[in-house]
Design a protein around this motif. Structure first.
Motif, mmCIF file in Angstrom:
data_model
loop_
_atom_site.group_PDB
_atom_site.id
_atom_site.type_symbol
_atom_site.label_atom_id
_atom_site.label_comp_id
_atom_site.label_asym_id
_atom_site.label_seq_id
_atom_site.Cartn_x
_atom_site.Cartn_y
_atom_site.Cartn_z
ATOM 1 N N ARG A 62 -8.717 -19.381 34.192
ATOM 2 C CA ARG A 62 -8.023 -18.357 33.402
ATOM 3 C C ARG A 62 -7.887 -18.793 31.941
ATOM 4 O O ARG A 62 -8.061 -17.986 31.017
ATOM 5 C CB ARG A 62 -6.648 -18.063 34.007
ATOM 6 C CG ARG A 62 -6.718 -17.295 35.323
ATOM 7 C CD ARG A 62 -5.314 -16.953 35.842
ATOM 8 N NE ARG A 62 -5.349 -16.195 37.079
ATOM 9 C CZ ARG A 62 -5.570 -14.895 37.170
ATOM 10 N NH1 ARG A 62 -5.791 -14.195 36.069
ATOM 11 N NH2 ARG A 62 -5.573 -14.285 38.340
ATOM 12 N N VAL A 63 -7.568 -20.065 31.727
ATOM 13 C CA VAL A 63 -7.458 -20.576 30.356
ATOM 14 C C VAL A 63 -8.813 -20.515 29.665
ATOM 15 O O VAL A 63 -8.929 -20.118 28.489
ATOM 16 C CB VAL A 63 -6.905 -22.019 30.356
ATOM 17 C CG1 VAL A 63 -7.028 -22.642 28.964
ATOM 18 C CG2 VAL A 63 -5.451 -22.027 30.814
ATOM 19 N N GLU A 64 -9.874 -20.889 30.403
ATOM 20 C CA GLU A 64 -11.239 -20.829 29.868
ATOM 21 C C GLU A 64 -11.613 -19.401 29.461
ATOM 22 O O GLU A 64 -12.357 -19.189 28.505
ATOM 23 C CB GLU A 64 -12.213 -21.358 30.925
ATOM 24 C CG GLU A 64 -13.658 -21.462 30.468
ATOM 25 C CD GLU A 64 -13.929 -22.682 29.610
ATOM 26 O OE1 GLU A 64 -15.042 -22.763 29.056
ATOM 27 O OE2 GLU A 64 -13.037 -23.539 29.481
ATOM 28 N N ASN A 65 -11.043 -18.435 30.179
ATOM 29 C CA ASN A 65 -11.340 -17.026 29.886
ATOM 30 C C ASN A 65 -10.415 -16.430 28.829
ATOM 31 O O ASN A 65 -10.406 -15.218 28.618
ATOM 32 C CB ASN A 65 -11.258 -16.196 31.169
ATOM 33 C CG ASN A 65 -12.401 -16.516 32.117
ATOM 34 O OD1 ASN A 65 -13.457 -16.985 31.697
ATOM 35 N ND2 ASN A 65 -12.189 -16.271 33.403
ATOM 36 N N GLY A 66 -9.618 -17.293 28.193
ATOM 37 C CA GLY A 66 -8.847 -16.831 27.042
ATOM 38 C C GLY A 66 -7.382 -16.558 27.273
ATOM 39 O O GLY A 66 -6.670 -16.171 26.342
ATOM 40 N N GLU A 67 -6.895 -16.750 28.489
ATOM 41 C CA GLU A 67 -5.472 -16.510 28.741
ATOM 42 C C GLU A 67 -4.651 -17.694 28.231
ATOM 43 O O GLU A 67 -5.141 -18.817 28.151
ATOM 44 C CB GLU A 67 -5.199 -16.321 30.238
ATOM 45 C CG GLU A 67 -5.797 -15.047 30.807
ATOM 46 C CD GLU A 67 -5.383 -14.820 32.263
ATOM 47 O OE1 GLU A 67 -4.331 -15.363 32.675
ATOM 48 O OE2 GLU A 67 -6.101 -14.107 32.975
ATOM 49 N N SER A 68 -3.391 -17.424 27.889
ATOM 50 C CA SER A 68 -2.507 -18.522 27.511
ATOM 51 C C SER A 68 -2.250 -19.378 28.746
ATOM 52 O O SER A 68 -2.364 -18.904 29.882
ATOM 53 C CB SER A 68 -1.180 -17.988 26.986
ATOM 54 O OG SER A 68 -0.425 -17.403 28.046
ATOM 55 N N HIS A 69 -1.887 -20.645 28.528
ATOM 56 C CA HIS A 69 -1.646 -21.540 29.655
ATOM 57 C C HIS A 69 -0.495 -21.020 30.512
ATOM 58 O O HIS A 69 -0.535 -21.099 31.745
ATOM 59 C CB HIS A 69 -1.344 -22.957 29.155
ATOM 60 C CG HIS A 69 -1.535 -24.001 30.214
ATOM 61 N ND1 HIS A 69 -0.541 -24.320 31.114
ATOM 62 C CD2 HIS A 69 -2.608 -24.770 30.549
ATOM 63 C CE1 HIS A 69 -0.992 -25.247 31.946
ATOM 64 N NE2 HIS A 69 -2.237 -25.536 31.629
#
Length: 602
Positions: A341-348
């Motif tokens: 999810r982080v790799e896809n641009g979401e915040s941690h």
């Protein structure tokens, strides 16, 4: 994100039931990185130096010692493992978070509770839902142990029904603050907390709202006396009373009415961490019981030589090893999902929230299984010690008492059992887990002619893997028919849900053990894993018995006539071994390894 994460398909929460898992796709404790191994060793060293020698003091309700130990844990970075470096934490992944929670919790339930309450429900809601200003102001203090946190949700009339709390938050006339009034109970760390995450209702809102409240006795905050409890004696547990406690509007946590969601998501994290907090307790209890059984001589023979004691030791070690297998399997799934999810641009923060919610079923399964395993383990530990086990002069008595709370907090085991099945059905209705297709295939199989071919079980654990696949069919048969019969009213049939959840739990735990043993046998050779393979087989054998009983209970509760007979025949087919394992031999083999090593050695 690692190449390993990119190259493997990560099952969504609950999909373990309907999709095959390759053993190489799961994470096991044998896969700890060098950094994780060093962290494990440092936590164990800390526990053996600072906590274990002081067990007697904890039983004397030495709350000051608990606070002192927590402060030392903060100085060593253990309180901030999951906290990003920008907020004075170590910024490590969720597997490392689980690892620290696991090994710091083994010596006493008082520290396990204080640590879990602070790092989990005391810190994570602010980290995951707080504004940047809130996080900058509070998280560094919590991560380093300068401040300690507590979580104020439960009320006298609001326990499992958390959203029914009566604590009120009234907006001031100038709109700059809220005045909170109400009573909270069973608040862990209340006696030394500097900060509370408090849930209150604004006006007649449907849902409660979260607030960050600093502990200031001049601001209408008072405390009840320390609770007299069965166990966790040095865990500070008090009622907290708020009398028009003024809280700035900027200390609202997330949005108005979002408190119930915060509370439920905090519990998802808390449940899997509670499973981890039960693991080293099981290892230590098994370790002590093994040593005692070797030393205690009766009829001129160490009691470790007796078959009855061997059976107990083998079951204790097996439960610990299986709980560990399942807990770290799920932890890595959560971590991998966060990374993606982080790799896809979401915040941690958003990635963590969604990932914990994704695996809420597994979190509930693990909470139930591991909390009941530590209770059973400590109970058998008392039995092995005999009369001495009942004495407060030996560690078994306090271990048993400390274990008892684990089945109650983070949602009772009854609530979690029903949640696990309920959440799975909801996922199916949303199309996240395809239960309908596999359930229909099982229904067709019931009316078909069974294959007469003799299967090839020549590979290591091949029959056990086939048995896992059949046990999944048992769940699909029972749950599928129940959903078809009762539809949305299924949640009203609690005893049926409890039976179905026990099948679900045993499938997940047994499969985790089989996959771990298979993975390490392929990597290192079956001979090197013979004791682990024995534990996986022993657990599965017991799981088959449990599933048979619970499935039968469920089937006869709603099916009649030909339908009932057909399902019971299917149950017999799906729980039948081709080569029945010699469980006496398995238990003996595991126990003799323990007693030869004179410790928990797996």
């Amino acid at each position: 994100m690692s190449t390993e994460t990119e190259n493997k398909e990560i099952l969504r929460g609950g999909q373990f039931l309907v999709k095959d898992t390759d053993c190489n796709e799961i994470f096991t404790p044998e896969d700890f990185t060098e950094e994780q191994q060093m962290m494990k060793d440092s936590v164990k060293e800390f526990v053996d130096r600072e906590i274990w020698p002081n067990k007697e003091e904890f039983e004397k309700k030495n709350y000051a010692l608990t606070e002192e130990i927590m402060r030392k844990a903060g100085e060593l970075g253990f309180l901030g493992v999951a906290v990003p470096e920008e907020f004075e934490g170590l910024g490590m992944g969720f597997v490392s978070t689980m690892l620290v929670c696991d090994y710091i919790s083994g010596a006493t339930g008082s520290i396990a509770t204080a640590f879990g309450a602070h790092t989990g429900i005391g810190t994570m809601p602010i980290l995951l839902y707080g504004t940047e200003e809130q996080k900058k102001k509070y998280i560094p203090k919590l991560a380093t142990g300068e401040w300690f946190g507590a979580y104020c949700l439960t009320e006298p009339d609001a326990g499992s029904d958390a959203n029914s709390g009566k604590t009120k938050a009234v907006l001031s006339e100038d709109g700059k603050s809220y005045k909170i009034s109400g009573q909270k109970m069973w608040i862990s760390n209340a006696g030394f907390a500097n900060l509370f995450v408090v849930f209150a209702r604004i006006e007649d809102d449907k849902n409660i709202t979260g607030f960050i409240v600093e502990n200031d006795p001049d601001n209408g905050i008072t405390f009840g006396e320390e609770e007299k409890k069965l166990g966790i004696h040095a865990s500070s547990t008090r009622q907290v009373f708020f009398n028009e406690t003024v809280v700035p509007v900027e200390n609202m946590l997330s949005e108005r009415g979002n408190g119930f969601k915060i509370a439920m998501n905090a519990l998802n994290v808390g449940r899997i961490k509670l499973a981890a907090a039960s693991l080293d307790a099981q290892r230590r209890v098994t370790d002590l019981a093994t040593k005692y059984a070797n030393d205690r001589v009766q009829f001129k023979t160490p009691i470790a030589k007796f078959g009855a004691i061997k059976a107990k030791l083998a079951n204790m070690a097996t439960s610990a090893w299986v709980g560990e297998s399942a807990s770290y399997r799920a932890a890595k799934n959560i971590q991998d999902r966060i990374d993606i999810r982080v790799e896809n641009g979401e915040s941690h923060e958003a990635a963590e929230l969604k990932s914990f919610e994704e695996y809420a079923i597994e979190c509930s399964i693990l909470k139930v299984a591991c909390s009941e395993d530590i209770q059973n383990c400590s109970d058998e530990g008392i039995q092995i010690y005999g009369g001495m086990g009942f004495s407060a002069d030996t560690p078994m008595e306090s271990a048993w008492r400390d274990a008892r709370i684990a089945r109650i907090y983070e949602g009772t085991n009854e609530i979690n059992r029903m949640l696990s099945v309920g959440m799975l059905v909801k996922k199916a209705m949303k199309g996240h887990v395809d239960l309908l297709g596999p359930a229909m295939k099982v229904a067709d199989e019931l009316t078909g002619i069974p294959s007469m071919e003799t299967p090839d079980y020549s590979e290591t654990l091949s029959e056990e893997k086939a048995m896992i696949a059949k046990l999944k069919k048992v769940f699909l048969m029972v749950a599928g028919s129940a959903v078809q019969k009762f539809g949305p009213q299924l949640e009203e049939h609690q005893q049926l849900l409890l039976a179905a959840s026990d099948i679900l739990i045993e499938v997940y735990m047994a499969e985790s053990a089989i996959l771990r043993a298979e993975k390490n046998a392929k990597k290192n050779g079956a001979e090197s894993q013979k004791y682990e393979i024995a534990m996986a087989k022993l657990y599965l054998y017991n799981a088959v018995d449990t599933i048979t009983m619970k499935a039968k209970e469920g089937i006869v509760s709603f099916a009649e006539g030909d339908e009932q007979r057909m399902m019971l025949m299917g149950l017999k087919r799906f729980t039948k071994y081709h080569n029945q394992p010699n469980v006496v031999e398995l238990r003996t083999m595991i126990a003799e390894k323990l007693t030869a090593e004179n410790k928990y050695c797996f």
